[in-house]
Every structure is written in C-alpha cells, then in structure tokens.
Design a protein around this motif. Structure first.
Motif, PDB file in Angstrom:
ATOM      1  N   ASN A   1      62.608 -23.998  61.850  1.00 45.33           N
ATOM      2  CA  ASN A   1      61.957 -23.344  60.899  1.00 45.33           C
ATOM      3  C   ASN A   1      62.847 -23.413  59.379  1.00 45.33           C
ATOM      4  O   ASN A   1      63.821 -23.082  59.376  1.00 45.33           O
ATOM      5  CB  ASN A   1      61.911 -21.882  61.335  1.00 45.33           C
TER       6      ASN A   1
ATOM      7  N   LEU B   1      56.750 -27.738  50.947  1.00 49.87           N
ATOM      8  CA  LEU B   1      57.408 -26.260  50.745  1.00 49.87           C
ATOM      9  C   LEU B   1      57.944 -26.453  48.986  1.00 49.87           C
ATOM     10  O   LEU B   1      58.250 -27.361  48.497  1.00 49.87           O
ATOM     11  CB  LEU B   1      58.384 -25.894  51.427  1.00 49.87           C
TER      12      LEU B   1
ATOM     13  N   THR C   1      53.753 -23.170  48.421  1.00 47.88           N
ATOM     14  CA  THR C   1      53.640 -24.680  48.440  1.00 47.88           C
ATOM     15  C   THR C   1      53.522 -25.574  47.350  1.00 47.88           C
ATOM     16  O   THR C   1      53.922 -26.892  46.871  1.00 47.88           O
ATOM     17  CB  THR C   1      52.441 -25.046  49.556  1.00 47.88           C
TER      18      THR C   1
ATOM     19  N   ARG D   1      66.087 -26.834  52.529  1.00 48.41           N
ATOM     20  CA  ARG D   1      65.686 -26.009  51.487  1.00 48.41           C
ATOM     21  C   ARG D   1      67.096 -25.775  50.676  1.00 48.41           C
ATOM     22  O   ARG D   1      66.850 -25.255  49.545  1.00 48.41           O
ATOM     23  CB  ARG D   1      65.531 -24.673  51.944  1.00 48.41           C
TER      24      ARG D   1
ATOM     25  N   ASN E   1      62.707 -21.641  56.902  1.00 46.39           N
ATOM     26  CA  ASN E   1      62.846 -20.439  56.360  1.00 46.39           C
ATOM     27  C   ASN E   1      64.028 -19.406  57.133  1.00 46.39           C
ATOM     28  O   ASN E   1      64.090 -18.154  56.605  1.00 46.39           O
ATOM     29  CB  ASN E   1      61.572 -19.572  55.996  1.00 46.39           C
TER      30      ASN E   1
ATOM     31  N   GLN F   1      61.235 -16.274  50.310  1.00 49.39           N
ATOM     32  CA  GLN F   1      60.845 -16.966  51.504  1.00 49.39           C
ATOM     33  C   GLN F   1      61.523 -16.764  52.747  1.00 49.39           C
ATOM     34  O   GLN F   1      61.164 -17.120  53.889  1.00 49.39           O
ATOM     35  CB  GLN F   1      60.189 -18.242  51.317  1.00 49.39           C
TER      36      GLN F   1
ATOM     37  N   ARG G   1      54.594 -19.130  60.362  1.00 47.93           N
ATOM     38  CA  ARG G   1      53.866 -19.129  59.277  1.00 47.93           C
ATOM     39  C   ARG G   1      53.150 -20.619  59.015  1.00 47.93           C
ATOM     40  O   ARG G   1      54.190 -21.344  59.243  1.00 47.93           O
ATOM     41  CB  ARG G   1      54.361 -18.643  57.949  1.00 47.93           C
TER      42      ARG G   1
ATOM     43  N   ASP H   1      56.183 -23.444  57.800  1.00 47.80           N
ATOM     44  CA  ASP H   1      57.353 -23.233  58.120  1.00 47.80           C
ATOM     45  C   ASP H   1      58.055 -24.519  58.613  1.00 47.80           C
ATOM     46  O   ASP H   1      59.445 -24.501  58.401  1.00 47.80           O
ATOM     47  CB  ASP H   1      57.366 -22.075  59.274  1.00 47.80           C
TER      48      ASP H   1
ATOM     49  N   TYR I   1      62.620 -18.946  46.027  1.00 47.39           N
ATOM     50  CA  TYR I   1      63.025 -19.463  47.608  1.00 47.39           C
ATOM     51  C   TYR I   1      63.608 -18.347  48.374  1.00 47.39           C
ATOM     52  O   TYR I   1      63.208 -18.356  49.666  1.00 47.39           O
ATOM     53  CB  TYR I   1      64.256 -20.540  47.264  1.00 47.39           C
TER      54      TYR I   1
ATOM     55  N   GLU J   1      53.694 -15.159  52.017  1.00 46.47           N
ATOM     56  CA  GLU J   1      53.220 -16.232  52.514  1.00 46.47           C
ATOM     57  C   GLU J   1      54.162 -17.473  52.033  1.00 46.47           C
ATOM     58  O   GLU J   1      54.967 -17.054  50.879  1.00 46.47           O
ATOM     59  CB  GLU J   1      51.876 -16.829  52.424  1.00 46.47           C
ATOM     60  N   ASN J   2      54.134 -18.701  52.489  1.00 42.99           N
ATOM     61  CA  ASN J   2      55.070 -19.736  52.196  1.00 42.99           C
ATOM     62  C   ASN J   2      54.366 -20.164  50.809  1.00 42.99           C
ATOM     63  O   ASN J   2      53.195 -20.369  50.781  1.00 42.99           O
ATOM     64  CB  ASN J   2      55.209 -20.773  53.116  1.00 42.99           C
TER      65      ASN J   2
END
Length: 513
Positions: free
Chosen positions: A239, A326, A167, A297, A241, A185, A32, A35, A182, A164-165
């Motif tokens: 990645n 993100l 942002t 993250r 996520n 995702q 995605r 990512d 969080y 979708e992510n």
C-alpha cells in the motif's frame, strides 16, 4: 507563460506551517482506490517453480491448517523448520493461506512457498523481533517458491487526513504544498503496528528469489549485518500510503546483490543505512543494484539517512524509477546522503530512467548528528507510534561534523516530468564549510514539467544542515536544472536540462569549483 507569485497570506501560512502527522484515532483498514499501483508486472518477475524431491517437510504434516485467519500456524511452521535444519532440508508451504505469528528460519533451511500459497500475518499475533519472518546468525538460508508473504499493512495505520487519494497534479508547482499533499495521504502508525515482514540479522549466504511480499505494515525486507546476500526476481507490492513501509533495507550489510526486482511501496524503495543505533559497527561496502523497477512515494534508491559508519563501493545500473497513478510522485529518484557522521564514497550510478520523480538526483551532505539524540528504541518509536526512551547512542562529539561525500559518478540519468532541479549540496555550520567533493555528472537529460512554477521571493536559501535531508525541504528553488552549493570539483559533461517556465534560470551555483 504567466508567473504565479505567492500572496502575503500564503507566505505567512508557509512561515508557520508544520509537517502533518496523524497522532490520534483508531485503525483505518479501508483500502482506497489507487492505494496500490495499477502497474504490477508479477509475471515478468515470478516464475513457476517445483520444490525439490528430497528432504522436504510439509507444514501440513506438522499441524498447519490453511484457511483459518484466527488460527496461528507459526508453531507448525517452526516445527517443520526444526526438522529441516537437521538435514539442510526444505520447508514446504502449499495448499492455501496460513495465518502466522513469528517464524524463525534456521541455518541450511529453504522456505519454499508454492505458487498460489501464502503465509499471512496474524494481526493479533506475537512478534518479539518485530517481524513475520526472522533469522539471526543463520548460514545458507533461502526463501523461494513463487508464493507470497502477506502483511495486512492497512490494519496497523490511522485514517489519513485527505478524504481520498490524489491522482492529478495542481495547475502549478509549489514544492511546500506538494510535500503537504503527500503527507495528508499517509497512514501513520497505530500503536498496534508490530513491525515488518522479514528481518535477517548477522546471517551469511542469504538467497531471496522468486516470491512476492505484499502489503507490509513497515520496513518490508531488512538485512542487518549480513554478508553474501543475493536477492533476485522479487516482487514487493505495498500500500503506497502506509507510513515507513520501505522496500529493501540493507543495514551494515555488504557483499550484496539485488537484481531484477519490482518494488512498489510508500517509503524508500531500496535504501542503504549504517548507523550505530541500528547496529552498524563497521564499513559497509560492495552493494550492486541492477535491472530493477521501483515505484516509491519518497526515494527510489537511497543511501542514508541513518549513516554514522562508512558506505562505499555501491553500483546502481539499468534501473527504472517512476510513479504511476498517484500525486505527488516520487520525492527523489536517487538520493545520496551523509548527515550523521558517515563517509559516503565510490558511488557509481549508470543508466537510470525516471518518470514523475520530483527531484531526479539529490546529493546531500549535512550535520544532523542524530546519534547524539536517539538510541535503538527511540529512533523507531515515532514510526511505530511508541513513546521514545531518552538518551543518545553516542556522545555529541563522536560523529559531529564528520560526514563526508566524495567520488560520486552519475553516467546516464534520464528524467521526465521533474519538478525540482538536481541538488548537490555540502553545508556551512558554526563558521565552517564542509563540501561535497569530486562529483561527476555525465549524460544527464532532465525534462521539467510543463506546468508553471510558483515564484517565491527569497532573500536567502537556508542551509538546513541539521534538518532531515529531503529534496523538497529546500522549497521552491531559483533554478530548474541544477542547484549546487558548497561543492569542490564538480564536473558536468553532456548535461541537458529543459523547462517551459522561463521564470527560473538553468543553474544556481554558490561556492562551487
């Protein structure tokens, strides 16, 4: 600025909410947008490098053929390692991309992955030790060359809940909702997930320098019970996520230096652990981290959570911890935790710069006592979508109420766009109070986000002593600068906190001296 209050319906949803976790579904291999980090300064960390002239063993001479994703080149690489181990030689990986199952490094061998070349995880390979590159009991081993290890991380996770992510932040700060955003995702583990990229166990004289690790499915670089570790000029680009994709994990590993590394990953960037169920058996001491850039993250630099045995003499200096594109950003820039029986002490942090890290500093003493609940298999089972075996690694009493945090010094912590205050907490449980002790905060400059905070009417703030420790666990707190509870000898010098939302007070102190 208008105060936003939670509705009755919102309070009811919060009361019955459980953390999201995807448990069903097949592999979701799609990449995605966002990512991966848009900021990837590979040229600042990786340099051209020439292999040595003598005792070089080219994997192509042992049958490795590049460019075939379904062919396993691990037997050829391992044969080259066997030959090199007889003369402290170098194994050369050059000429393209090689798909491999597990590779086992031996004493005296340097694995040289040339620039433009790559060892790639064979998605259907056999990984008996849960890793692409493995060593156990080896001495004087090295990985270098300027090339890449590639892990195909997205091939081992399930489809996230979110379509979708995310942002952009919401118009206001709501910590429980932020935690939920969080987790929606994340790509939680598919049963096919085999493990991570590098595991070195019981090794002495480890050098990891000038190469790239990309797209790890799980813990990227794990060192268990190792000594004499030097990691420098390393790039980890995962990645962001992929669930449980830590950057560097030091487990019962002391005498270690991590310098000038770039890490972008989903889970903790650099994390120190020392638990009995992870093989910890003694004090872990003497770790330095310097001049690193970390995108995470969850936590940029972290001590814990898996900490039954002591951790001491840790130095972190001149590091940048941040999030690029993100949302939510990093949960905590720096997290120092002792909740499973460890004594964590003599920790010094200096000149740490943070941006878009929700909580700049999280110091947490608790009593989760996880050793009584999990063993070496069950501790990792959920993370790898496996069924957990029963039984704990220790008795209920061995580590119960034993955790301590003391002698923590922070000198120079600069944060912008924070959403959670600095948190320093001991705990009260079963009528006994256990305090974090001798916490020194100096030269802090924390700037909160300009967005308004949702206002929760809370009659009390739970201890959460037995819960998994994370800054966003406490929800929306009444202070924007520092929240401290059950602390002895807390000193603050030249600490500045700024916040546009005046619905909160700067400091919340309870049972603090």
């Amino acid at each position: 600025m208008a105060v936003k209050r939670r509705t009755l319906a919102g309070r009811l949803r919060l009361l019955f909410h459980k953390d999201e976790r995807v448990t069903q579904g097949g592999v979701y291999p799609d990449i995605r947008k966002f990512d991966y980090s848009s900021y990837l300064p590979v040229d600042d960390y990786i340099s051209p490098q020439q292999p040595p002239d003598e005792n070089v063993f080219d994997i192509r001479d042992f049958g490795a053929v590049p460019g075939n994703e379904s062919a396993d080149c691990a037997p050829a690489v391992n044969a080259a390692i066997d030959a090199a181990s007889r003369c402290a030689g170098t194994v050369l990986v050059d000429g393209g991309e090689y798909s491999c199952s597990q590779i086992t490094l031996k004493s005296g061998v340097t694995l040289f992955i040339a620039s433009g070349s790559c060892i790639r995880v064979l998605p259907v390979g056999s990984f008996p030790n849960g890793t692409l590159l493995f060593a156990d009991g080896a001495e004087n081993i090295a990985v270098t060359g300027g090339g890449k290890l590639f892990g195909c991380g997205e091939f081992f996770g399930k489809r996230p809940i979110a379509p979708e992510n995310m942002t952009a932040p919401r118009g206001y700060v709501d910590v429980p909702l932020m935690r939920s955003d969080y987790r929606k995702q994340l790509r939680f583990a598919h049963p096919s997930k085999f493990g991570g990229m590098i595991v070195f166990k019981n090794c002495t004289g480890v050098s990891a320098q000038n190469f790239v690790i990309e797209d790890s499915p799980y813990w990227t670089f794990r060192l268990d019970n190792c000594r004499g570790v030097k990691i420098r000029d390393l790039v980890i680009n995962n990645n962001r996520n992929v669930g449980n994709a830590d950057g560097i994990d030091l487990v019962c590993t002391g005498d270690a230096e991590i310098e000038h590394c770039f890490i972008s990953t989903a889970d903790d960037g650099i994390v120190l652990k020392n638990a009995v169920w992870e093989g910890g058996c003694r004090e872990m001491s003497g770790v330095t981290v310097s001049r690193c850039e970390i995108i995470s993250r969850t936590n940029g630099f972290k001590i814990g959570t898996e900490t039954t045995h002591d951790i001491s003499r840790v130095r972190v200096e001149d590091c940048r911890i941040f999030m690029t594109d993100l949302y939510p950003g990093t949960v905590s820039a720096v997290s120092v935790e002792a909740v499973d029986g460890s004594r964590v002490s003599d920790i010094k942090l200096k000149n740490i710069r943070c941006s878009r890290c929700s909580c700049p500093l999280f110091i947490r003493l608790g009593n989760r006592n996880r050793a009584a609940l999990v063993n070496s298999q069950s501790a990792r089972a959920v993370e790898l979508s496996q069924k957990a075996a029963g039984g704990g690694a220790a008795s209920k009493k061995e580590f119960d109420m034993k955790s301590r945090i003391f002698d923590i010094t922070v000198d120079g912590l600069f944060a912008e766009e924070a959403e959670i205050p600095v948190i320093v907490c001991g705990f009260r449980m079963r009528g006994k109070t256990v305090c974090a002790e001798n916490i020194r905060l100096k030269n802090l400059d924390i700037s909160m986000t300009s967005r308004p905070f949702i206002r929760d009417r809370r009659l009390f703030i739970p201890e959460y002593a037995a819960e998994y420790p994370e800054a966003n666990r406490f929800g929306n707190l009444p202070a924007y600068g520092i929240f401290a509870r059950h602390v002895r000898s807390l000193s603050m010098e030249n600490c500045k906190f700024s916040c546009a939302d005046k619905s909160k007070k700067e400091r919340y102190f309870k049972d603090v001296k």
